[in-house]
Design a protein around this motif. Sequence first.
Motif, PDB file in Angstrom:
ATOM      1  N   GLU A  19       2.276   1.643  -3.510  1.00  0.00           N
ATOM      2  CA  GLU A  19       1.221   2.078  -4.441  1.00  0.00           C
ATOM      3  C   GLU A  19       0.917   3.564  -4.270  1.00  0.00           C
ATOM      4  OE1 GLU A  19      -2.190  -0.496  -4.063  1.00  0.00           O
ATOM      5  OE2 GLU A  19      -1.002  -2.258  -4.646  1.00  0.00           O
ATOM      6  N   ARG A  20       0.888   4.031  -3.032  1.00  0.00           N
ATOM      7  CA  ARG A  20       0.638   5.454  -2.787  1.00  0.00           C
ATOM      8  C   ARG A  20       1.754   6.306  -3.390  1.00  0.00           C
ATOM      9  NH1 ARG A  20       1.949   8.668   1.438  1.00  0.00           N
ATOM     10  NH2 ARG A  20       2.481   6.938   2.800  1.00  0.00           N
ATOM     11  N   LEU A  21       2.991   5.844  -3.258  1.00  0.00           N
ATOM     12  CA  LEU A  21       4.112   6.592  -3.831  1.00  0.00           C
ATOM     13  C   LEU A  21       4.136   6.505  -5.354  1.00  0.00           C
ATOM     14  CD1 LEU A  21       7.015   5.918  -1.314  1.00  0.00           C
ATOM     15  CD2 LEU A  21       5.372   7.789  -1.388  1.00  0.00           C
ATOM     16  N   GLN A  22       3.612   5.416  -5.909  1.00  0.00           N
ATOM     17  CA  GLN A  22       3.482   5.351  -7.369  1.00  0.00           C
ATOM     18  C   GLN A  22       2.528   6.435  -7.852  1.00  0.00           C
ATOM     19  OE1 GLN A  22       2.323   1.213  -7.814  1.00  0.00           O
ATOM     20  NE2 GLN A  22       4.343   0.661  -8.596  1.00  0.00           N
ATOM     21  N   GLU A  23       1.449   6.639  -7.118  1.00  0.00           N
ATOM     22  CA  GLU A  23       0.456   7.652  -7.494  1.00  0.00           C
ATOM     23  C   GLU A  23       1.037   9.061  -7.446  1.00  0.00           C
ATOM     24  OE1 GLU A  23      -2.913   6.941  -4.951  1.00  0.00           O
ATOM     25  OE2 GLU A  23      -3.257   4.951  -5.802  1.00  0.00           O
ATOM     26  N   THR A  24       1.962   9.318  -6.518  1.00  0.00           N
ATOM     27  CA  THR A  24       2.557  10.653  -6.413  1.00  0.00           C
ATOM     28  C   THR A  24       3.800  10.807  -7.290  1.00  0.00           C
ATOM     29  OG1 THR A  24       3.985  10.051  -4.535  1.00  0.00           O
ATOM     30  CG2 THR A  24       1.760  10.897  -4.014  1.00  0.00           C
TER      31      THR A  24
ATOM     32  N   ASP B  53       0.833  -1.212   0.000  1.00  0.00           N
ATOM     33  CA  ASP B  53       0.000   0.000   0.000  1.00  0.00           C
ATOM     34  C   ASP B  53       0.867   1.261   0.000  1.00  0.00           C
ATOM     35  OD1 ASP B  53      -2.225  -1.646   0.053  1.00  0.00           O
ATOM     36  OD2 ASP B  53      -2.689  -1.265   2.174  1.00  0.00           O
ATOM     37  N   PHE B  54       1.953   1.237   0.759  1.00  0.00           N
ATOM     38  CA  PHE B  54       2.883   2.358   0.808  1.00  0.00           C
ATOM     39  C   PHE B  54       3.474   2.603  -0.580  1.00  0.00           C
ATOM     40  CE2 PHE B  54       7.103   4.176   1.656  1.00  0.00           C
ATOM     41  CZ  PHE B  54       6.790   5.221   2.513  1.00  0.00           C
TER      42      PHE B  54
END
Length: 135
Positions: free
Chosen positions: A42-47, A39-40
């Motif tokens: 994936e969140r950084l992929q989005e940013t 999840d961590f």
Amino acid sequence: MAKYLLLKHYRGAPNPVNDVPMDQWTPEEISAHVKFMQDFAERLQETGEFVDAQALAPEGTFVQYGGEGRPPITDGPFAETKDLIAGWMVIDVDSYERALELAGELSAAPGKDGKPIHEWLELRPFLTTPPTIAE
């Protein structure tokens, strides 16, 4: 943007707060830890801050050039990274402060009993300018 390595250690760093080896965790605790990491990332992929993450198997061998026509030399009398490094994540962020923030957040991955590990992560910037030889 600057790239940083968040290095996870098996040992060699100060002990984390929740210092229970993973082989003593339940399957559910391991799954929760892995999910947190995913999840961590994936969140950084989005940013746009995520570059790469890998977990390492415990097997490994040191290899050294053995000389012309000789096979490589393996292992040696030194600490082996297979005993020290568990894995890593590479991030690409706007500032050192942001890298610290993310490393702190990643340090809180859940461990035994679902409690944050508070593990120590090694934060290292990528070398951006090749070293030069002064003449």
